[in-house]
Design an enzyme around this catalytic site. Structure first.
Site, mmCIF file in Angstrom:
data_model
loop_
_atom_site.group_PDB
_atom_site.id
_atom_site.type_symbol
_atom_site.label_atom_id
_atom_site.label_comp_id
_atom_site.label_asym_id
_atom_site.label_seq_id
_atom_site.Cartn_x
_atom_site.Cartn_y
_atom_site.Cartn_z
ATOM 1 N N ASP A 12 31.871 61.694 44.475
ATOM 2 C CA ASP A 12 31.569 60.741 43.449
ATOM 3 C C ASP A 12 32.093 59.862 42.914
ATOM 4 O O ASP A 12 33.208 59.426 42.943
ATOM 5 C CB ASP A 12 31.641 62.053 42.329
ATOM 6 C CG ASP A 12 30.816 62.226 40.685
ATOM 7 O OD1 ASP A 12 29.954 61.283 40.657
ATOM 8 O OD2 ASP A 12 31.529 62.789 40.400
ATOM 9 N N ASN A 14 30.304 56.562 42.714
ATOM 10 C CA ASN A 14 29.451 54.885 43.150
ATOM 11 C C ASN A 14 28.968 54.580 41.994
ATOM 12 O O ASN A 14 28.963 53.326 42.484
ATOM 13 C CB ASN A 14 28.274 55.713 43.760
ATOM 14 C CG ASN A 14 29.100 56.193 45.304
ATOM 15 O OD1 ASN A 14 30.363 56.501 45.603
ATOM 16 N ND2 ASN A 14 27.716 57.502 46.373
ATOM 17 N N GLY A 15 28.409 55.161 41.419
ATOM 18 C CA GLY A 15 27.133 54.573 39.922
ATOM 19 C C GLY A 15 28.692 53.705 38.668
ATOM 20 O O GLY A 15 29.032 52.654 38.738
ATOM 21 N N ARG A 25 23.946 49.679 40.114
ATOM 22 C CA ARG A 25 24.672 51.097 41.388
ATOM 23 C C ARG A 25 24.128 51.459 42.968
ATOM 24 O O ARG A 25 24.930 51.728 43.356
ATOM 25 C CB ARG A 25 23.926 52.579 40.769
ATOM 26 C CG ARG A 25 24.124 52.407 38.827
ATOM 27 C CD ARG A 25 23.190 53.726 37.481
ATOM 28 N NE ARG A 25 23.499 54.691 38.999
ATOM 29 C CZ ARG A 25 24.661 56.064 37.836
ATOM 30 N NH1 ARG A 25 26.030 55.186 37.501
ATOM 31 N NH2 ARG A 25 24.279 56.662 39.161
ATOM 32 N N HIS A 29 26.063 52.566 46.002
ATOM 33 C CA HIS A 29 25.937 53.152 46.622
ATOM 34 C C HIS A 29 26.116 53.281 47.940
ATOM 35 O O HIS A 29 26.657 54.010 49.272
ATOM 36 C CB HIS A 29 24.717 53.670 46.597
ATOM 37 C CG HIS A 29 24.133 54.693 45.589
ATOM 38 N ND1 HIS A 29 25.160 55.777 45.217
ATOM 39 C CD2 HIS A 29 23.388 54.973 44.221
ATOM 40 C CE1 HIS A 29 24.519 56.549 43.749
ATOM 41 N NE2 HIS A 29 23.617 55.882 43.683
ATOM 42 N N TRP A 61 16.975 64.075 42.406
ATOM 43 C CA TRP A 61 15.838 63.939 41.843
ATOM 44 C C TRP A 61 15.443 63.621 40.252
ATOM 45 O O TRP A 61 14.659 62.874 40.206
ATOM 46 C CB TRP A 61 15.077 65.349 42.117
ATOM 47 C CG TRP A 61 14.679 65.315 43.547
ATOM 48 C CD1 TRP A 61 15.455 66.470 44.421
ATOM 49 C CD2 TRP A 61 13.965 64.957 44.663
ATOM 50 N NE1 TRP A 61 15.273 66.979 45.880
ATOM 51 C CE2 TRP A 61 14.775 65.612 45.842
ATOM 52 C CE3 TRP A 61 13.491 63.295 45.248
ATOM 53 C CZ2 TRP A 61 14.702 65.114 47.705
ATOM 54 C CZ3 TRP A 61 13.575 63.236 45.995
ATOM 55 C CH2 TRP A 61 13.583 63.632 47.136
ATOM 56 N N LEU A 123 32.495 67.283 66.426
ATOM 57 C CA LEU A 123 32.790 67.383 64.960
ATOM 58 C C LEU A 123 31.147 67.798 64.803
ATOM 59 O O LEU A 123 30.169 66.984 65.052
ATOM 60 C CB LEU A 123 33.137 66.233 64.028
ATOM 61 C CG LEU A 123 32.504 65.428 63.221
ATOM 62 C CD1 LEU A 123 33.973 67.210 62.366
ATOM 63 C CD2 LEU A 123 33.060 64.528 62.560
HETATM 64 C C1 FPP Z 1 27.535 59.582 43.661
HETATM 65 O O1 FPP Z 1 27.844 59.015 42.870
HETATM 66 C C2 FPP Z 1 27.269 60.206 44.130
HETATM 67 C C3 FPP Z 1 25.498 59.941 44.821
HETATM 68 C C4 FPP Z 1 24.740 60.671 43.850
HETATM 69 C C5 FPP Z 1 25.303 60.146 45.869
HETATM 70 C C6 FPP Z 1 26.106 59.871 46.978
HETATM 71 C C7 FPP Z 1 25.467 59.078 48.197
HETATM 72 C C8 FPP Z 1 26.337 58.211 49.153
HETATM 73 C C9 FPP Z 1 28.240 58.823 49.329
HETATM 74 C C10 FPP Z 1 25.173 57.469 50.022
HETATM 75 C C11 FPP Z 1 24.155 58.091 50.770
HETATM 76 C C12 FPP Z 1 24.761 58.948 51.287
HETATM 77 C C13 FPP Z 1 24.162 59.217 53.214
HETATM 78 C C14 FPP Z 1 24.756 59.787 54.288
HETATM 79 C C15 FPP Z 1 23.710 57.679 53.587
HETATM 80 P P1 FPP Z 1 27.300 58.357 41.571
HETATM 81 O O2 FPP Z 1 25.487 57.735 41.339
HETATM 82 O O3 FPP Z 1 27.505 60.257 40.142
HETATM 83 O O4 FPP Z 1 28.187 58.119 40.299
HETATM 84 P P2 FPP Z 1 28.488 58.065 39.363
HETATM 85 O O5 FPP Z 1 29.306 59.786 38.417
HETATM 86 O O6 FPP Z 1 30.054 57.618 38.943
HETATM 87 O O7 FPP Z 1 27.800 57.671 38.529
#
Ligand code: FPP
Length: 245
Positions: A12, A14-15, A25, A29, A61, A123
């Site tokens: 969690d 990335n955003g 964002r 990711h 989604w 793994l």
């Molecule tokens: C949360 O960050 C993360 C996700 C919604 C998806 C996680 C996906 C990846 C790490 C990339 C794709 C994965 C693979 C295996 C290729 P958020 O966007 O909810 O962050 P925020 O809570 O700060 O907005």
């Protein structure tokens, strides 16, 4: 040090990582995918047998169309790269979730990797894609209900093992350690059934900044905690003596 057999991660933040830098964002990711590659390598090096990553939830989604498309694009590119590498790397890939909701192109590359890595077993990397724990339980319930309706299953024969066997994770041991990054302290519909006895470690780091040092900190915390599975310490000692260790 006691190492978990099965590590599960809610990746969690990335955003927020991108927002803090005034970047789209998608860049967060993209960095997140790099961390996926690092953590897979680290788990392989540490001898962790199962790694399950929450890559895309049922709820995801509902994000803006552009973000969903960007995530699917990153996932597709990641899988294309892994299609070439994974069969040679002792890693077996599995996927859990409502996979038929994924774009056809992603499903077909997933099927290809799952088939070509089926013989690998150092793994087991399980990607949770279009995954929600409640949805998984609903689908498992339907599977069992169909068996009952067809006269092939006695409702009284439904026990924990039978239900577990109808889940997407059938055959995968339950996670021992669940890590969530970004400082949030929720399970967010991840592995609801399977995490019944998991240790939880919440780290105050955004996923794109997650490093081997964070993983080692969480593993250290796991090794220090005493896991009792609802038993007393002396019952556990007796059990260990019986098992000969
Ligand atoms: C949360 O960050 C993360 C996700 C919604 C998806 C996680 C996906 C990846 C790490 C990339 C794709 C994965 C693979 C295996 C290729 P958020 O966007 O909810 O962050 P925020 O809570 O700060 O907005």
């Amino acid at each position: 040090m006691r190492i978990p057999e099965h590590l599960a991660i809610i990746m969690d933040g990335n955003g927020r990582w991108a927002q803090k830098r005034h970047l789209p964002r998608l860049i967060g990711h993209r960095k997140g995918v790099e961390r996926v590659q690092d953590v897979v390598d680290e788990c392989l090096a540490l001898g962790i047998r199962h790694l399950t990553l929450y890559a895309f939830s049922s709820e995801n989604w509902g994000r803006p169309r552009e973000e969903v498309e960007a995530l699917m694009g990153l996932l597709g590119a990641y899988l294309q790269r892994e299609l070439k590498r994974l069969p040679m790397r002792r890693i077996r890939l599995l996927a859990i979730g409502e996979l038929d909701r994924l774009p056809e192109k992603i499903r077909s590359v997933l099927d290809e990797i799952i088939a070509s890595t089926a013989g690998n077993n150092d793994l087991v990397l399980t990607l949770a894609l279009s995954y929600g724990g409640r949805n998984e339980l609903v689908r498992a319930t339907r599977t069992l209900a169909r068996e009952v309706a067809a006269g092939r299953l006695d409702p009284e024969a439904i026990d924990e093992a039978r239900l577990a066997g109808a889940l997407d994770t059938a055959g995968i041991p339950d996670p021992d350690l669940l890590i969530r990054t970004s400082g949030e302290t929720r399970i967010s519909n991840f592995l609801l059934w399977q995490a019944a006895y998991a240790e939880f470690v919440f780290l105050d780091v955004l996923w794109p900044d997650f490093s081997a040092a964070h993983l080692h900190r969480a593993l250290g915390e796991f090794a220090r905690r005493e896991r009792r599975f609802g038993l007393t310490a002396s019952q556990l000692d007796a059990g260990e003596e019986e098992a000969g260790h």
